[in-house]
Scaffold this active site. Structure first.
Site, short mmCIF file in Angstrom:
data_model
loop_
_atom_site.label_atom_id
_atom_site.label_comp_id
_atom_site.label_asym_id
_atom_site.label_seq_id
_atom_site.Cartn_x
_atom_site.Cartn_y
_atom_site.Cartn_z
N GLU A 6 0.80 -1.24 -0.05
CA GLU A 6 0.01 0.11 -0.09
C GLU A 6 0.74 1.37 0.03
O GLU A 6 0.67 2.01 1.09
CB GLU A 6 -0.90 -0.10 1.34
CG GLU A 6 -1.92 -1.14 1.27
CD GLU A 6 -2.84 -1.12 2.38
OE1 GLU A 6 -2.81 -0.33 3.18
OE2 GLU A 6 -3.94 -1.93 2.43
N GLU B 170 -5.82 -8.62 0.59
CA GLU B 170 -6.05 -8.01 1.99
C GLU B 170 -7.49 -7.98 1.70
O GLU B 170 -7.85 -7.11 0.85
CB GLU B 170 -5.54 -6.89 2.48
CG GLU B 170 -4.16 -7.05 3.13
CD GLU B 170 -3.84 -5.73 3.72
OE1 GLU B 170 -4.66 -4.87 4.39
OE2 GLU B 170 -2.46 -5.69 4.06
O1 IFM Z 1 -4.17 -3.20 9.17
C1 IFM Z 1 -4.14 -2.66 8.05
C2 IFM Z 1 -3.04 -3.17 7.16
O2 IFM Z 1 -1.78 -2.99 7.70
C3 IFM Z 1 -2.94 -2.59 5.78
N1 IFM Z 1 -4.21 -2.67 4.90
C4 IFM Z 1 -5.46 -2.28 5.85
C5 IFM Z 1 -5.35 -2.94 7.02
C6 IFM Z 1 -6.72 -2.48 7.95
O3 IFM Z 1 -6.52 -1.28 8.34
#
Ligand code: IFM
Length: 459
Positions: free
Chosen positions: A181, A365
């Site tokens: 990210e 994710e």
């Molecule tokens: O916890 C985070 C993760 O580290 C990165 N993506 C989003 C998740 C939830 O906010």
């Protein structure tokens, strides 16, 4: 003692029988990140990271929480790996803490390397594929002291780090993701200061993004050279926007939101250029780009990781930008984020249509936070089961429209340190009691386990 006699079944995910999600070729996994779970920040030569500094700065993290102890995964990893094995997923996505494996001169730290070596070897022994992220936000503080991601020099430090770990862990990793990210690192870290290092200057953010992407592109070549059997990619968070009204100005605001959240990262990676409309939103904030940089950034990828969580409603700010507006009555998670799985399907189909060379996608994710409690040995989290189910259906929808999606990772294996929100927001499919470090399976974890058991195994 638990009196939990609940029954769990794969049917609770409501996946149609003809869906590719049932195929053993579709990869299921669960994900974590180093700073969010490891704790042990002073052990075995680990040096400070920007998140140690940020979370120890009063007012930055809810309740003053820090990653000092987190889930104590540094000591409890064998138990956590057993949970992953019991869950039955094929893959585990984790990140390496740069400040654990290199010292303040960017030289190897043997004890830190040994930790990940043990962990990766144990995963391999269990037949669980390791999807390893190099940078999930824990930049060594000494690098930040020299300007962090705003200083081009960071690219060379990152290249040394990528070189070290890919030589050390060659053959143990199925897929390397350079960055997690970059939008969060650049925008939240350098423009609005809601993440470490907490700087607030738009020009820093665009330069930081450029150096993040350049570090990525530089590392791609190194990872391929050192570990030719592994896949190499990157993980981007993407956001869906909806306009508050059908007016052309609000529609444009929604468009610009997605340019800023998605195209800012994906265009340089997949088209070798920054989106021109980004500079309509942020006139004068263009980064310094040297000859050849964009070619390096656009190095071909084996996969693209997509992280998706929610949709945002926006309207025009009356000038050339957008502002977020409230959508009363929509379903939300503990984070306050709207539950909107259709946004994931729409974005995936859009990427498929817009990028000629879109690599295979993994949803690296997806998940939700809820205020989960252990009651008599059980954690009842029906909203998470429904969330996962509906997002899997969105993935299924995108695949039926031709998008090449290879896997899905649930965020997260464990409740953990949710950055600026500390430990209050619980994303795990396994509950963590931070006083005792007891792990308790949530119902969602049991349902995923039932689904994994019900899938045919690969022959
Ligand atoms: O916890 C985070 C993760 O580290 C990165 N993506 C989003 C998740 C939830 O906010």
């Amino acid at each position: 003692m638990s009196t939990n006699s609940a029954k769990y079944s794969a049917e609770q995910l409501e996946i149609p029988k003809d869906s590719r999600l049932w195929s053993p070729d579709f990869l299921f996994g669960t994900a974590t990140a180093s700073y969010q779970i490891e704790g042990a920040i002073h052990e075995d030569g680990r040096i400070p990271s920007i998140w140690d500094t940020y979370s120890n700065t009063p007012g930055m993290v809810l309740n003053g929480d820090t990653g000092e102890f987190a889930c104590d995964h540094y000591h409890r990893w064998p138990q956590d790996l057993e949970i992953i094995e019991e869950l039955g997923v094929q893959a585990y996505r984790l990140s390496i803490a740069w400040p654990r494996v290199m010292d303040a001169k960017n030289q190897p730290n043997p004890k830190g390397l040994a930790f990940y070596k043990r962990l990766l070897e144990a995963l391999k022994a269990k037949g669980i594929q390791a999807y390893v992220t190099l940078y999930h936000w824990d930049l060594p503080q000494w690098i930040e002291d020299r300007g962090g991601w705003t200083n081009r020099e960071v690219v060379y430090h990152f290249a040394e780090y990528a070189d070290l770990v890919s030589r050390e862990f060659k053959g143990l990793v199925t897929a390397w993701a350079t960055l997690n990210e970059p939008w969060c690192s650049a925008f939240l870290g350098y423009a609005v200061g809601r993440h470490a290092p907490g700087r607030q200057n738009l020009r820093y953010a665009t330069q930081a993004m450029h150096h993040l992407l350049l570090a990525h592109g530089t590392a791609v070549a190194i990872l391929r050279r050192n570990d030719p059997g592994a896949q190499v990619g990157i993980v981007a968070n993407v956001g869906a926007a909806v306009a508050e009204t059908p007016s052309p100005r609000d529609q444009d605001a929604a468009y610009l939101f997605e340019v800023q959240h998605n195209d800012w990262v994906l265009d340089p990676l997949l088209k070798g250029s920054y989106p021109a409309d980004l500079w309509r939103l942020w006139p004068g904030a263009e980064p310094l780009v040297l000859e050849g940089d964009l070619q390096t950034i656009a190095a071909p990828l084996d996969f693209l990781g997509i992280n998706y969580y929610f949709r945002t409603q926006v309207k025009s700010d009356g000038r050339h930008g957008f502002i977020e507006t409230d959508m009363p009555g929509v379903e939300r998670t503990q984070m306050g984020w709207e539950v909107y799985p259709q946004g994931l399907a729409r974005l995936l189909k859009g990427f498929h249509a817009n990028y000629r060379n879109l690599p295979p996608i993994y949803i690296t994710e997806n998940g939700m936070a809820s205020d989960d409690k252990v009651v008599d040995g059980r954690v009842t989290d029906p909203s998470r089961i429904s969330f996962i189910s509906r997002h899997l259906l969105a993935v299924d929808d995108a695949m039926r429209h031709g998008v090449d999606i290879r896997g899905y990772f649930i965020w997260s294996l464990l409740d953990n340190f949710e950055w600026a929100y500390g430990y209050e927001r619980r994303f795990g499919i396994v509950h963590v009691d931070y006083d005792t470090q007891a792990r308790t399976w949530k119902d969602s974890g049991r349902v995923v386990q039932a689904f994994m058991k019900a899938r045919p195994s690969r022959t």
